[in-house]
Design a protein around this motif. Structure first.
Motif, PDB file in Angstrom:
ATOM      1  N   ALA A 236       0.829  -1.203   0.000  1.00 32.39           N
ATOM      2  CA  ALA A 236       0.000   0.000   0.000  1.00 32.39           C
ATOM      3  C   ALA A 236       0.867   1.259   0.000  1.00 32.39           C
ATOM      4  CB  ALA A 236      -0.930  -0.007   1.207  1.00 32.39           C
ATOM      5  N   ILE A 237       1.902   1.285   0.868  1.00 32.34           N
ATOM      6  CA  ILE A 237       2.803   2.442   0.892  1.00 32.34           C
ATOM      7  C   ILE A 237       3.538   2.568  -0.434  1.00 32.34           C
ATOM      8  CG2 ILE A 237       4.778   3.496   2.052  1.00 32.34           C
ATOM      9  CD1 ILE A 237       4.005   1.984   4.577  1.00 32.34           C
ATOM     10  N   GLY A 238       4.000   1.429  -0.977  1.00 29.55           N
ATOM     11  CA  GLY A 238       4.701   1.444  -2.254  1.00 29.55           C
ATOM     12  C   GLY A 238       3.839   1.973  -3.380  1.00 29.55           C
ATOM     13  N   THR A 239       2.554   1.680  -3.336  1.00 31.62           N
ATOM     14  CA  THR A 239       1.643   2.197  -4.355  1.00 31.62           C
ATOM     15  C   THR A 239       1.568   3.714  -4.299  1.00 31.62           C
ATOM     16  OG1 THR A 239       0.316   0.173  -4.296  1.00 31.62           O
ATOM     17  CG2 THR A 239      -0.729   2.142  -5.208  1.00 31.62           C
ATOM     18  N   PHE A 240       1.460   4.258  -3.086  1.00 30.64           N
ATOM     19  CA  PHE A 240       1.442   5.715  -2.930  1.00 30.64           C
ATOM     20  C   PHE A 240       2.740   6.337  -3.446  1.00 30.64           C
ATOM     21  CE2 PHE A 240      -1.924   5.302   0.453  1.00 30.64           C
ATOM     22  CZ  PHE A 240      -2.858   6.087  -0.194  1.00 30.64           C
ATOM     23  N   VAL A 241       3.866   5.764  -3.055  1.00 29.23           N
ATOM     24  CA  VAL A 241       5.165   6.306  -3.465  1.00 29.23           C
ATOM     25  C   VAL A 241       5.313   6.253  -4.978  1.00 29.23           C
ATOM     26  CG1 VAL A 241       7.661   5.959  -3.333  1.00 29.23           C
ATOM     27  CG2 VAL A 241       6.264   5.735  -1.271  1.00 29.23           C
ATOM     28  N   PHE A 242       4.925   5.126  -5.575  1.00 30.10           N
ATOM     29  CA  PHE A 242       5.040   4.982  -7.026  1.00 30.10           C
ATOM     30  C   PHE A 242       4.169   6.001  -7.753  1.00 30.10           C
ATOM     31  CE2 PHE A 242       3.202   3.078 -10.897  1.00 30.10           C
ATOM     32  CZ  PHE A 242       4.350   3.021 -11.672  1.00 30.10           C
ATOM     33  N   LEU A 243       2.935   6.161  -7.315  1.00 32.62           N
ATOM     34  CA  LEU A 243       2.023   7.094  -7.986  1.00 32.62           C
ATOM     35  C   LEU A 243       2.519   8.534  -7.875  1.00 32.62           C
ATOM     36  CD1 LEU A 243      -1.459   5.634  -6.983  1.00 32.62           C
ATOM     37  CD2 LEU A 243      -0.302   5.470  -9.194  1.00 32.62           C
ATOM     38  N   ILE A 244       3.021   8.905  -6.703  1.00 26.76           N
ATOM     39  CA  ILE A 244       3.549  10.266  -6.532  1.00 26.76           C
ATOM     40  C   ILE A 244       4.779  10.477  -7.404  1.00 26.76           C
ATOM     41  CG2 ILE A 244       4.637  11.847  -4.895  1.00 26.76           C
ATOM     42  CD1 ILE A 244       2.810  10.676  -2.730  1.00 26.76           C
ATOM     43  N   SER A 245       5.679   9.510  -7.398  1.00 25.11           N
ATOM     44  CA  SER A 245       6.908   9.643  -8.189  1.00 25.11           C
ATOM     45  C   SER A 245       6.608   9.702  -9.676  1.00 25.11           C
ATOM     46  CB  SER A 245       7.852   8.472  -7.889  1.00 25.11           C
ATOM     47  OG  SER A 245       8.192   8.440  -6.531  1.00 25.11           O
ATOM     48  N   MET A 246       5.713   8.821 -10.147  1.00 21.92           N
ATOM     49  CA  MET A 246       5.367   8.811 -11.566  1.00 21.92           C
ATOM     50  C   MET A 246       4.674  10.114 -11.969  1.00 21.92           C
ATOM     51  SD  MET A 246       6.477   6.303 -13.267  1.00 21.92           S
ATOM     52  CE  MET A 246       5.484   6.583 -14.735  1.00 21.92           C
ATOM     53  N   THR A 247       3.838  10.647 -11.081  1.00 19.74           N
ATOM     54  CA  THR A 247       3.185  11.922 -11.374  1.00 19.74           C
ATOM     55  C   THR A 247       4.211  13.032 -11.543  1.00 19.74           C
ATOM     56  OG1 THR A 247       1.211  11.264 -10.133  1.00 19.74           O
ATOM     57  CG2 THR A 247       1.503  13.609 -10.547  1.00 19.74           C
ATOM     58  N   LEU A 248       5.194  13.078 -10.659  1.00 16.89           N
ATOM     59  CA  LEU A 248       6.238  14.106 -10.749  1.00 16.89           C
ATOM     60  C   LEU A 248       7.055  13.954 -12.031  1.00 16.89           C
ATOM     61  CD1 LEU A 248       7.464  14.094  -7.029  1.00 16.89           C
ATOM     62  CD2 LEU A 248       6.168  15.902  -8.173  1.00 16.89           C
ATOM     63  N   VAL A 249       7.408  12.715 -12.374  1.00 17.13           N
ATOM     64  CA  VAL A 249       8.200  12.479 -13.586  1.00 17.13           C
ATOM     65  C   VAL A 249       7.407  12.849 -14.835  1.00 17.13           C
ATOM     66  CG1 VAL A 249       9.301  10.704 -14.991  1.00 17.13           C
ATOM     67  CG2 VAL A 249       9.638  10.719 -12.523  1.00 17.13           C
ATOM     68  N   VAL A 250       6.125  12.470 -14.866  1.00 15.17           N
ATOM     69  CA  VAL A 250       5.278  12.798 -16.021  1.00 15.17           C
ATOM     70  C   VAL A 250       5.121  14.314 -16.151  1.00 15.17           C
ATOM     71  CG1 VAL A 250       2.933  12.658 -16.929  1.00 15.17           C
ATOM     72  CG2 VAL A 250       4.057  10.606 -16.055  1.00 15.17           C
ATOM     73  N   LEU A 251       4.914  15.006 -15.035  1.00 15.87           N
ATOM     74  CA  LEU A 251       4.802  16.472 -15.073  1.00 15.87           C
ATOM     75  C   LEU A 251       6.096  17.103 -15.588  1.00 15.87           C
ATOM     76  CD1 LEU A 251       2.889  17.219 -11.743  1.00 15.87           C
ATOM     77  CD2 LEU A 251       2.043  17.550 -14.073  1.00 15.87           C
ATOM     78  N   ALA A 252       7.236  16.561 -15.153  1.00 14.52           N
ATOM     79  CA  ALA A 252       8.518  17.076 -15.642  1.00 14.52           C
ATOM     80  C   ALA A 252       8.624  16.925 -17.153  1.00 14.52           C
ATOM     81  CB  ALA A 252       9.670  16.337 -14.945  1.00 14.52           C
ATOM     82  N   GLN A 253       8.228  15.755 -17.658  1.00  7.54           N
ATOM     83  CA  GLN A 253       8.291  15.517 -19.093  1.00  7.54           C
ATOM     84  C   GLN A 253       7.308  16.395 -19.852  1.00  7.54           C
ATOM     85  OE1 GLN A 253      10.492  13.778 -20.655  1.00  7.54           O
ATOM     86  NE2 GLN A 253       9.619  14.117 -22.693  1.00  7.54           N
ATOM     87  N   VAL A 254       6.103  16.575 -19.296  1.00  9.51           N
ATOM     88  CA  VAL A 254       5.084  17.391 -19.962  1.00  9.51           C
ATOM     89  C   VAL A 254       5.535  18.837 -20.072  1.00  9.51           C
ATOM     90  CG1 VAL A 254       2.774  18.377 -19.674  1.00  9.51           C
ATOM     91  CG2 VAL A 254       3.129  15.917 -19.404  1.00  9.51           C
ATOM     92  N   PHE A 255       6.075  19.394 -18.986  1.00 12.86           N
ATOM     93  CA  PHE A 255       6.522  20.789 -19.009  1.00 12.86           C
ATOM     94  C   PHE A 255       7.640  20.992 -20.019  1.00 12.86           C
ATOM     95  CE2 PHE A 255       4.157  21.500 -15.133  1.00 12.86           C
ATOM     96  CZ  PHE A 255       3.874  22.859 -15.184  1.00 12.86           C
TER      97      PHE A 255
END
Length: 266
Positions: A236-255
């Motif tokens: 459960a914790i790993g899911t939260f960490v993965f989703l937050i990290s992937m969101t940040l990486v995707v936002l970096a790529q989008v910008f």
């Protein structure tokens, strides 16, 4: 044409297999986080959010999450600022020993994390700063600044070198040129650097584990949970960490990519 199509299909399959190899363990971990059974077995048990309820009721997890957010946010600001200054000095100035200077700046990510962590621990202990949350921020800033520097440097290399000189000839001071020309041009890369460094810091474990002391981050708390037993809370914790990290990486790529597309279209 037939040969080219076969090559394209083979490459697509190869890329698909690589993605499957990388993301399959993560997807299975997310699946097991909703499994009612304690042990990760297939077939799965009943759908359950029990493990999410447990971590949300755990004050240690909340404290670790807050520490991770503070560390990643502060690290992103400091590392991106350092990365911008370094990238601009490389773009703007030519000086002796420039190559060793850049090599030294880009060195931290190439050092094995365990060696970096031990060196940071020894240094912080020597100056009486070990076990503090700002120690993690400093260590993560050193580790992640090269990522921001690389992104911003790539953006500056796309800038017309005469643009800055033109601003000076029109009466702009160096600060005005920096504020109205350089920084606006680098905004996508700066935003990308912020999200990328935050993602790297949020996920980082080895350095955090050595220098955090009692100020544990989420990756550190995950290790403590799994030591000696199998606990589904980790999924459960790993899911939260993965989703937050992937969101940040995707936002970096989008910008970064959005500005690239605008430049191409114009």
């Amino acid at each position: 044409m037939t040969g080219n199509r076969a090559i394209n299909i083979a490459l697509a399959l190869y890329v698909g297999l690589i993605f499957a190899f990388v993301f399959a363990p993560i997807l299975f971990s997310m699946m097991f986080s909703f499994n009612s059974q304690r042990f990760p077995t297939i077939p799965l048990g009943d759908f359950s959010t029990e493990w999410y309820a447990k971590i949300l009721a755990d004050p240690d997890v909340w404290e670790a999450a807050l520490n991770s957010l503070i560390v990643s946010s502060c690290t992103a600001l400091i590392a991106t600022f350092l990365g911008f200054c370094t990238a601009y000095s490389d773009f703007r100035y030519n000086f002796r020993l420039k190559a060793p200077y850049l090599a030294l700046i880009l060195l931290p990510p190439t050092i094995p994390l365990i060696i970096m962590a031990l060196a940071m621990l020894a240094w912080f202990s020597k100056i009486g700063m070990s076990g503090q949350i700002y120690s993690i921020i400093i260590a993560h800033s050193v580790l992640t600044a090269p990522f921001a520097m690389a992104v911003i440097r790539l953006r500056l290399n796309q800038m017309d070198p005469d643009l800055e000189a033109a601003a000076w000839n029109l009466g702009g001071s160096e600060w005005q040129t920096m504020r109205h020309v350089i920084i606006p041009f680098c905004k996508p890369a700066i935003a990308s650097g912020l999200f990328l460094t935050a993602a790297v810091s949020f996920d980082e474990f080895a350095v955090s584990w050595f220098v955090s002391g009692l100020n544990k981050t989420l990756p550190v708390i995950i290790l403590e949970i799994v030591q000696g037993n199998i606990d589904p809370q980790v999924n459960a914790i790993g899911t939260f960490v993965f989703l937050i990290s992937m969101t940040l990486v995707v936002l970096a790529q989008v910008f970064f990519a959005s500005r690239q597309l605008k430049s191409i279209r114009s």
